[in-house]
Scaffold this motif. Structure first.
Motif, PDB file in Angstrom:
ATOM      1  N   ASN A  52       1.262  11.213   0.958  1.00 57.68           N
ATOM      2  CA  ASN A  52       1.795   9.898   1.302  1.00 57.68           C
ATOM      3  C   ASN A  52       1.632   9.543   2.773  1.00 57.68           C
ATOM      4  N   GLY A  94      -1.357   9.283   3.793  1.00 57.01           N
ATOM      5  CA  GLY A  94      -2.582   8.489   3.686  1.00 57.01           C
ATOM      6  C   GLY A  94      -3.825   9.300   3.993  1.00 57.01           C
ATOM      7  N   GLN A 152       0.820  -1.211   0.000  1.00 60.47           N
ATOM      8  CA  GLN A 152       0.000   0.000   0.000  1.00 60.47           C
ATOM      9  C   GLN A 152       0.859   1.269   0.000  1.00 60.47           C
ATOM     10  N   THR A 153       1.899   1.284   0.814  1.00 56.29           N
ATOM     11  CA  THR A 153       2.740   2.480   0.940  1.00 56.29           C
ATOM     12  C   THR A 153       3.434   2.815  -0.375  1.00 56.29           C
TER      13      THR A 153
END
Length: 454
Positions: A335, A337, A120-121
């Protein structure tokens, strides 16, 4: 006014709709519906007040005061305050929260559900790099390709949304009655819904970009202030009514989704789940594509407005420098989230929104007190106090657990009326407004008396 065709009301109404509504606006009403459960109706009323009515009032405030934006509207308080408030609002709409969200929302809706957790990252990193690379390229070259594509695909996004709503009502996931309401929505659903509407940031956007709508109305040949305000109100009702309908359907859909899904971490995940449920893999692909393009056009509008406004205020720094700064910071923050961005934006919005709401009300009522800066200043000074405490109360856990934050919240909870439900600023703002009016009328009487004696 009589010569203006009715279709122009719909033209300006569609402009207002396009300015306020984007893919990101969907994630909050859907998540609100999940949080409110059976109390979704009451929560919806609160959400519509802050997410629909306030943005319309912000446009009216700009029109009535004949302002060119936030700075002019807040200038009666003081030029320094107006500049600081302008910077805070644009930073919120720009690189701190709203612009990074334009990348994280489509990623959360269209891509994250299909990427393993361990990737995901890196997935978000690659996606946001490409996203803001495209935003920067077309913004710096003033190329309209993405906007042109957006004009074609944005309606397609609304069509897809309409299909999901239609399928949901034809084949509902279940009843909303009996669904559990999360904390804060059991007894205070309406006020919690009102506060959730802050996340749309549309009232702030109306203050920042409302001059675009006013300029469009003037281009139709409507110049007088009263006629402009009346036309804006009528066309604005058309634009925000459509947004309100979409919000209502989204909130209801979110509450209904509890029959099949748990409360999601954010609304982007919930929308992806619902899209897949009704449209399958094709829905996943469409959602990823359309949400990305919709958010690209929104991001371009935000970064260009940010760069133009700040270059105008600080002409020694170039437009391209501000644009580069915005895109770079937005990329870095994206980034973190979507959930993290929402968490950290909440305290900032809890601070800015009371100030924005009081400024909107002051702008609308200013003809009643001759735009007297005493009323502006007293109201703002009083509103600032609880706004700071509201911000502290909504700090993320890492800050909320500090001794200072706990002591501040305890103090405000004991002495500020309605603070516990997020409305501690109302009584303060009203008190400041009344004191300001008293000062205004005393000064006016003294001026009249002096004139008679002379």
């Amino acid at each position: 006014m009589k010569k203006i065709s009715k279709r122009y009301y719909f033209l300006i109404g569609s402009l207002i709709f396009g300015m306020f509504f984007g893919a990101g606006n969907l994630i909050f009403p859907i998540h609100l519906g999940q949080l409110a459960g059976a109390n979704w109706g009451k929560a919806a009323i609160g959400f519509l007040l802050s997410g629909v009515l306030l943005p319309l009032l912000s446009l009216l405030a700009i029109s009535i005061t004949r302002s060119n934006g936030i700075y002019d509207l807040a200038k009666p308080i003081s030029p320094k305050y107006a500049l600081i408030f302008l910077i805070l609002v644009h930073a919120t709409l720009g690189p701190l929260f709203a612009t990074p969200r334009t990348a994280t929302v489509p990623f959360a809706m269209g891509f994250a559900p299909h990427i393993p957790a361990r990737y995901q990252t890196i997935g978000l990193l690659i996606y946001s790099a490409i996203f803001f690379g495209i935003v920067y390229y077309f913004s710096v070259h003033e190329n309209g390709i993405v906007n042109t594509i957006g004009k074609l695909l944005n309606p397609a996004f609304l069509v897809m949304l309409f299909i999901i709503f239609l399928l949901a009502f034809i084949s509902p996931l279940g009843s909303t009655s009996g669904q559990h309401a999360a904390a804060g929505y059991t007894t205070q659903a309406m006020t919690s819904g009102f506060l959730e509407g802050y996340n749309t940031m549309d009232a702030l956007a109306g203050l920042a970009f409302g001059i675009t709508v006013i300029t469009a109305i003037h281009a139709l040949g409507i110049r007088k202030q009263r006629e402009t305000s009346v036309f804006l109100a009528k066309s604005g009702i058309i634009g925000v009514a459509l947004i309100g309908i979409i919000y209502l359907a989204s909130i209801y859909l979110g509450a209904m989704s509890l029959n099949n899904y748990k409360i999601s971490e954010n609304g982007g995940i919930a929308l992806a789940q619902l899209s897949h449920h009704y449209l399958g893999a094709a829905g996943d692909a469409l959602l990823a594509t359309l949400a990305t393009v919709t958010c690209l056009t929104t991001a371009m509008g935000l970064v260009v407005a940010f760069a133009q406004d700040f270059h105008h205020r600080f002409p020694k720094i170039s437009y391209r420098t501000f644009l580069t700064f915005n895109c770079l910071i937005s990329f870095l923050i994206a980034n973190l989230g979507l959930t993290t961005i929402i968490t950290w934006s909440t305290p900032v919005l809890m601070f800015l929104y009371p100030l924005a709401i009081s400024l909107i009300i002051l702008g609308i009522t200013s003809p009643l007190f001759g735009h007297d800066n005493r009323v502006y200043r007293m109201t703002t000074i009083f509103t600032l106090i609880p706004a700071v405490f509201d911000m502290i109360r909504n700090f993320p856990p890492v800050l909320a657990e500090t001794g200072f934050a706990k002591a501040a919240v305890t103090f405000a909870s004991s002495y500020f009326p309605f603070f516990s439900i997020g409305f501690g600023w109302i009584s303060f703002a009203l008190c400041g407004f009344i004191i300001g009016l008293i000062c205004h009328f005393i000064a006016r009487r003294e001026t009249a008396t002096a004139a008679e004696e002379a």
